[in-house]
Structures are given as C-alpha cells and as structure tokens.
Design an enzyme around this catalytic site. Structure first.
Site, PDB file in Angstrom:
ATOM      1  N   THR A  11      34.718  49.381  38.699  1.00 25.19           N
ATOM      2  CA  THR A  11      33.868  50.246  37.875  1.00 25.19           C
ATOM      3  C   THR A  11      33.335  51.436  38.657  1.00 25.19           C
ATOM      4  OG1 THR A  11      33.209  48.408  36.444  1.00 25.19           O
ATOM      5  CG2 THR A  11      31.756  50.316  36.496  1.00 25.19           C
ATOM      6  N   SER A  52      39.247  44.946  38.888  1.00 22.18           N
ATOM      7  CA  SER A  52      39.202  43.747  39.731  1.00 22.18           C
ATOM      8  C   SER A  52      39.708  42.500  39.016  1.00 22.18           C
ATOM      9  CB  SER A  52      37.787  43.508  40.256  1.00 22.18           C
ATOM     10  OG  SER A  52      36.920  43.066  39.240  1.00 22.18           O
ATOM     11  N   THR A  83      33.246  44.333  40.074  1.00 26.04           N
ATOM     12  CA  THR A  83      32.317  43.208  40.137  1.00 26.04           C
ATOM     13  C   THR A  83      32.887  41.902  39.602  1.00 26.04           C
ATOM     14  OG1 THR A  83      31.345  43.774  37.995  1.00 26.04           O
ATOM     15  CG2 THR A  83      30.337  44.753  39.952  1.00 26.04           C
ATOM     16  N   ASP A  84      33.870  41.964  38.704  1.00 28.98           N
ATOM     17  CA  ASP A  84      34.315  40.738  38.025  1.00 28.98           C
ATOM     18  C   ASP A  84      34.851  39.690  38.990  1.00 28.98           C
ATOM     19  OD1 ASP A  84      33.528  41.666  35.594  1.00 28.98           O
ATOM     20  OD2 ASP A  84      35.527  42.151  34.847  1.00 28.98           O
TER      21      ASP A  84
END
Length: 331
Positions: A11, A52, A83-84
């Site tokens: 992101t 990710s 972040t995932d």
C-alpha cells in the site's frame, strides 16, 4: 551512517490506476517524497513491486538475499512491504537472517504515501530512526511500536495501529524522546562458531489446520496424500484435540510416523500451548509432534517452512533462534 531502503510494493507504494490501487512507486520515489526529512544517507533499491497478498515463500528467499547483500555495505536495512503478509515475511526473515548483527526493519502503511492523511511518512521516518539505533535483529516498525519479527501479528484491518506484539512486550516504543528499546530480539545461534549465516532455504509444503469441533481425521490423511512435509495445528486451548468418534490423536500419530513434522500451537491468540497438562496432550508428546508453546501462528508456519529447507529440520524446529517462544512466564 548509511542505510538501505529495499522496496517490495504494498500500500505504501500504491497509486490510483484504472483497475484500482496498485504498487507503482519505486524505492527512490519513496525517498523523494520524504525530501529533506531523511535523517541520514539512504540508498534505494527495488527488490520487487507486489501486493503483499502475492508475496510467498519464494519472495522471502529473494528478499533475504537482497538484505544480506545490502548489509555488506550499509549499517542497516529498511524494507517497505504490504501489511497483509508483513508479519509472515518478518517471521521468515527472522529465521533466515538469525544472528544478523545489524538492524533489519520492515514497515509499510495503511494508506498510500501520496494520500493526504497517510501514515506512510511517519512510519518510514520512524523505521529509519529505529535502524539508526543499530539494534540487531528483524523488526516491524509500525505506528508507535517496534515489534520483534517473530512476535508480530496483524490484528486490525483499518486502524493505523495495525500490528500487535503477541505474547511479548514490544521490542521498542516511540515517545517524545524518540525510539526506546526495551526488549530487543533475542538471538541464540544454532552454531556458536558461526553466529550469523544466511540460511535462505525454504520449503512451502506446510499445511495450517485450525481445529473446530467435529474436524475429521480425513483432513490429516489428506495432508500426507497431498505431499505436505509439515503440519501446524491450531489446537484447542492448551493443545487439546478430540479423540472420541473422530480420533484426531491417532491420525496425527500416523502422520508423524510417516515422517511429517507436526507443530502444535494454541488457537488462542495469547499465552501458550502446553501438551503436558491433559491426558490427550501427553499422549502426543513424541519426537515428531512438537509443542509450539506460545509461538504465534505466523512464526510457527514460517519456522516450519524454513526448518524444512535446512539440512536437519528436527534440530532447527527444536532450537530457539530469535525468541520465537518464551522460556519463562514473564512478558
């Protein structure tokens, strides 16, 4: 001091496209958007540009090698990442780079860097500040926390404080005095004669099973038939499995006897699995069925994949490398 920024997408690197947000920004673009706020000399390098959700074990190996190479000329590395799956990547890198003598800091953001309300700028600057402390190990720096790579779990989808440190205090926190390290990553080399050695081997043939009442033993037989080499089980509470009507205990024993490693953790987010408490657990305490104690699921899965890529998986699974589980009951 000289740092290296390694960009992998996520992101933080996204911009609007006709098909939605996509990671289009390069590492140098991220530095340029920070402008004069950079605290020291920082070089930029792109490893890959991916959402990710698509970052898998093969990418962990590529990234580990890129970090190892960067650390030959830099004092620390900051990695931007989506972040995932950041917690998985951080855990995998913690094992691949176990014993590294310099800081490796992962960060990202909940909003793209170009968004007016983005958290990306502060997260990046804090990641650089964390790297400048020189504290060795692999960490996730996000919002106001620095978390050991083997204790990090994404617990929020929308909050700016997206990650939590599970079963351990945060490694460091930010306050008005900057970054304050309280609990650096514990490092226990497998070979004291070689405190650091890049070990980027990986075997993704690991199955994760979360127990629910009524789980069929056929699932465990499927694990073997499908060619998996390792199984991580999120068991009930301290490590319970049902054995009436659907005998998971016997099915797990058969799995282990066939040469498949099994690691048992608790599906409870906090505290440990302890196979020695109940009768059903004691029956599982065998060489090939291992107690994951208070490891996070992310750390357990990544350690299993990584161990299976090494010469002696059993020894690696039993060794505590970077504080992935506690030896005592203190947080």
């Amino acid at each position: 001091m000289k740092l290296m920024l390694l960009a992998t997408g996520g992101t933080i690197a996204c911009t609007p496209t006709p098909n939605g947000l996509a990671p289009t920004l390069k590492a140098q673009d991220l530095l340029d958007l920070l402008g004069d706020a950079l605290p020291c000399q920082v070089e930029a390098r792109d490893v890959f540009r991916m959402d990710s959700s698509n970052v898998q074990p093969e990418e962990w190996s590529v990234l580990a090698r890129a970090i190892d190479d960067a650390l030959t000329t830099c004092d620390g590395v900051v990695v931007t990442h989506g972040t995932d799956t950041m917690a998985y990547t951080a855990a995998a890198l913690s094992f691949m780079l176990a014993g590294v003598g310099k800081p490796v800091i992962l960060t990202g953001s909940q909003l793209p860097l170009a968004d007016p309300l983005t958290d990306a700028r502060l997260n990046l600057l804090r990641a650089f500040a964390t790297a400048m402390t020189g504290t060795p190990g692999v960490y996730v720096c996000f919002h106001d926390l620095v978390i050991s790579g083997v204790r990090c779990v994404k617990t929020h989808t929308s909050s700016m404080a997206a990650f939590s440190s599970v079963n351990a205090r945060a490694a460091a926190r930010f306050d008005v005095n900057g970054v304050q390290f309280e609990r650096p990553q514990v490092i226990t080399p497998l070979d004291p004669e070689k405190p650091y050695q890049l070990r980027d081997g990986i075997d993704p043939r690991v199955f994760l099973l979360k127990m629910v009442p009524g789980t069929s033993p056929d699932i465990l037989r499927f694990v073997k038939e499908a060619g998996y080499r390792g199984l991580v089980i999120e068991a009930f509470g301290l490590g319970g499995l049902h054995y009436i009507r659907r005998n998971l205990v016997r099915a797990m024993e058969e799995l282990g006897e066939s040469g498949i490693y099994v690691l048992v953790v608790s599906q409870c987010l906090y505290e440990k699995a302890d196979l020695s408490v109940y009768e059903v657990g004691r029956g599982l305490m065998k060489d090939y069925i291992l107690n994951g104690r208070d490891m996070t699921t992310e750390a357990a899965v990544c350690k299993m994949m990584w161990a299976l890529g090494q010469d002696d998986p059993g020894r690696c699974l039993r060794h505590r490398f970077v504080g992935e589980y506690r030896l005592d009951e203190t947080f």
